[in-house]
Design an enzyme around this catalytic site. Sequence first.
Site, PDB file in Angstrom:
ATOM      1  N   CYS A   6       8.125  -2.697  77.428  1.00  0.00           N
ATOM      2  CA  CYS A   6       7.330  -2.189  76.294  1.00  0.00           C
ATOM      3  C   CYS A   6       5.869  -1.946  76.640  1.00  0.00           C
ATOM      4  O   CYS A   6       5.283  -0.929  76.218  1.00  0.00           O
ATOM      5  CB  CYS A   6       7.447  -3.116  75.096  1.00  0.00           C
ATOM      6  SG  CYS A   6       7.278  -4.861  75.499  1.00  0.00           S
TER       7      CYS A   6
ATOM      8  N   ASP B 237       5.789   1.896  67.935  1.00  0.00           N
ATOM      9  CA  ASP B 237       6.582   0.854  68.563  1.00  0.00           C
ATOM     10  C   ASP B 237       7.343   1.368  69.783  1.00  0.00           C
ATOM     11  O   ASP B 237       8.201   2.237  69.658  1.00  0.00           O
ATOM     12  CB  ASP B 237       7.580   0.314  67.527  1.00  0.00           C
ATOM     13  CG  ASP B 237       8.147  -1.023  67.945  1.00  0.00           C
ATOM     14  OD1 ASP B 237       8.179  -1.306  69.155  1.00  0.00           O
ATOM     15  OD2 ASP B 237       8.561  -1.786  67.054  1.00  0.00           O
TER      16      ASP B 237
ATOM     17  N   HIS C 259       9.600  -0.132  71.393  1.00  0.00           N
ATOM     18  CA  HIS C 259      10.924  -0.735  71.530  1.00  0.00           C
ATOM     19  C   HIS C 259      12.040   0.158  71.027  1.00  0.00           C
ATOM     20  O   HIS C 259      13.204  -0.216  71.044  1.00  0.00           O
ATOM     21  CB  HIS C 259      10.989  -2.068  70.782  1.00  0.00           C
ATOM     22  CG  HIS C 259       9.969  -3.050  71.259  1.00  0.00           C
ATOM     23  ND1 HIS C 259       8.704  -3.136  70.691  1.00  0.00           N
ATOM     24  CD2 HIS C 259       9.990  -3.951  72.264  1.00  0.00           C
ATOM     25  CE1 HIS C 259       8.009  -4.060  71.329  1.00  0.00           C
ATOM     26  NE2 HIS C 259       8.748  -4.577  72.284  1.00  0.00           N
TER      27      HIS C 259
END
Lengths: 647, 370
Positions: free
Chosen positions: A474, A598, A600
């Site tokens: 990440c 994000d 992820h």
Amino acid sequence: MAPPSCETATVRVLCPKLLLSSGNQPGALQWLIGSPFFPPFTVVSTFRCIHQSPDLDQESDDLRKLLPKGFEVIGGLIVGDSDAEKSALEAVRATRRLRKSISEGGELDDEKIVGASVDAGTGAIHFFISKTEKLAKLEPVASVVYEEDKSGKYLWENGCLLHCELPIKLPFYFPASSPSESKKMFSEAVDAVITQFKEPNVVYIAETLKKASGDVPKPVVLRGKDFGFGADASNINRLPAAEDQVSDIISCSHLCLNSKPAALVNSAENADKIQISLMLNRSEKSPTSGAPVAEYFPAMEEARVIVVDLNLDVLTYAPKELPLMHAVSNLVIPALVDQLYSLKKIILPHLLMEHPQLRIYHFNPPGVLHPITTIYELNYGETEMKQVDVRKSLHMRLGLPLDRPLLRTANALDLSVNDDSRSNTKKRGSIQLKDVHIGIPSSGVSEDVASVIQGSYEYYHYLQDSFDDSGWGCAYRSLQTIISWFRLQHYTSISVPSHREIQQTLVEIGDKDPSFVGSREWIGAIELSFVLDKLLGVSCKIMNFRSGSELPEKCRELALHFETQGTPIMIGGGVLAYTLLGVDYDEGSGDCAFLILDPHYTGGEDHKKIVNGGWCGWKKAIDSKGKSFFLHNKFYNLLLPQRPNMV
Amino acid sequence: MFDVLKQQDVYTCRHKNSVSECEIFLHQTMVKAVVGEEARLTSAEDRLSRSAIPAEVGLVIGKLSSVLDRGFVFDLIPTPSNDAGEPACSVLETRDDKKKPSKSKSQSSESSSLSIDSDWVAEHARQVSRMLLGGVKVVGIYVWASDSAFKNSTMILCQAIKAVSDAIRHLDPALDEALLIHICYSPRRWNCRTCLLNSSITSSSLRPCDFKLGRVLSSLQRFKCNYSFNFRLPIYSKGESSRQTFTEILRQELAVHEKELKSANAMIDGYLVHNDEPCNTEGEHEIELLFPFMKDIRAEATKNVTGILHFGGSIHSYAYLNVKEPVSQAVTDIKADITRSLQSRLDIICDEAEQDLNPTDVGDDEELRY
């Protein structure tokens, strides 16, 4: 139409920022730009005066290259003292001198000039009109209207751009024994080109630039012989008189889109553009026509030939109702002539050596409502000192910040003839979506005071490029997003590095052991700062938090970052890394939200899916159920990349 | 994903990522049907049948349109006798002793064949094609002969076609097929074949093709173009470039000019050639040729120059287009016509000059007016 009498004169200021210098140095002068096609005293933009010599030669040279035809200097603004009229008179005088210099001794110019004076002490601006050169007395202006016209709606609703590209290869000959004559011969060759612009066998073809869907109007052919050149060298400032109106005359609007789709704002980027091409019609009847003859003329002494490349590229502004022929003869041709002389001036000292590689670029700099034109010498590339100075000087003149590249060739306007489809189109190889935060639902905290990232970025996330970094990559993805921002803002041209390349960089600088490469080890804010420094020369600020609960307190500082730097932030905390694109907070209630991107996300490049799934969205520090977004029991490090001070 | 290369008439297809190739033999776009101008061709047929000559060979004048896959025949021109007075084509009787002589003497025997002076027909074609206007070409040969003579003479006919096409190729490099028309006198019928022009022409290069008579000339549209040009070529000092004669320089210039012409834009009747539709308005049309403003460069930088060759003048050019053909064809034909006109003029003048004078070098200020 008789101009309004000065008693009721109104000065309309369209440009977003009138006063460029915040320093208020006395004597600082700014030129006020307007257009002969607008109502009098309409200020469209303002440029700083850089070279304050008495004859303003350098200034007029620079402005002649910079300002597209269709715009002109209509006044001056000076920082003075409490005697506003006296200061304004200085500004007016300077403006009149500049206009004379720009038009190179044209007709006696006795237009009305706007003079403005800023009181260095109070900051108040006073406007005056100078009716005529002879009168030293100025008329104060009672009404000044400031219009918030950030995109230049007024300009682009009523006018359009004419673009003309003319690559010329100009040969000229001079005696081999006396190279000093080369300059004279070159000048004569240039003059011959200018004469050629107005020959009857020249054809000007006007066509729409944007080949958008739907019916495209056919190109319009204008023949040189129909122009009646030389008949009346009309002053550019005058629209055609009533008797010139022919019933079937074609105006510029013929080649403009009649109605724009609702989403398109009227701005310089979306302005109607007309492409003008010059061609020679070899089928035009010539008075001297006979059977083909080949004849040899020996030179009296041996001569040398030099071929000069002159790549002309001009942009002019014209109101839509202006007849196309007028636009070409009064705007495009004088623009070509002026640019030809400018190029000649630059090349002349280097005539017998390597010629400077001159390239013309047009820009839409932020804060300036109209395009500007520059001539760059690119023999040694863009980062060469002389070029950096040229750009710094332009930034100063236009009032642009000195810490961001805005006038690089990569920022230039793309005026090629093609479809206007941009953003989010799948280029070969690059699959990342851009600017996924645009259009998402609001944070719910307050109206319109969110501070967000400035500029474009690409969204990097898990599993992209068929690389499985799920569970550990990440921070790498966040770094990729950050580097893409620096790429898109033209601070760097390196390609976005892969995970492996990032790891290799850390090994190279000695931060990690060689075994790090190929591993699935996490990295944090510190490692990101090392990589940004090594690969991009970018420095970063790091904010440490012992607990996630401390983050909301720093909202104001983060907001300031987005307002001044505008770069994406990496948040590393616990086992997660995020990219922060903006903050929104309410001073009163203390309520705040964070715009999180994000990394992820493991799905495909589906914007709807990304937004609906919350992979890019506003996260309240404390949500409606009382749950905190940031974990209280974890350390958080924030990486704040700083814009390098470069243009 | 695929690269397709065409070499001569073989197409090769290669996948971008793999090494293997496969060859695809594609049938050349050949003319599938030919229409001949009824008035001219029937009058030619009448002349031939009344003359009672056993065989005749000549040129077919017309145009082949690859866009329409059709051929048009405007007229037939018989090849005259050569300088020695011999006809270009004659019948050879090869008696087969084993066979009984045929009963009727007026009919030719089964084993007659044609003898054709290919070189002479080729020279005829070369001279005629110089004189033809834009869009009108020598598209093949015709032969007036009996059925049996024709059948026995395939090799000879192929040779003749080859000779003709080689002779006119320099004026039309894209030539890839030709017509072979057989006017048979008993039974009376017209027969047309197309011939693929390869490096070797055999009977397998001949393909049958539809032929009918109709109105061709009256439905032609005429395009005209005035073309004026004016070039200044620097002539470099002898030391720096190889010595060249005046004519060599001019031929080079014509080659450069041809390339320039090919990329020129065109206007028809005052409108830019926008989309490529057939022209449906009547009357004569005017084509104007447009060139980039000042990008035609014939000077190379920093060389020593001893003089300037001034080359200029005007040419009036014509082209003919069938109604169904796209207008871009007329533009192409006009450009080809201008190029051919200049080349032919240069050829003629050089032919004459070489007869009269010794070759001249650059440096003599001799003026050639042509």
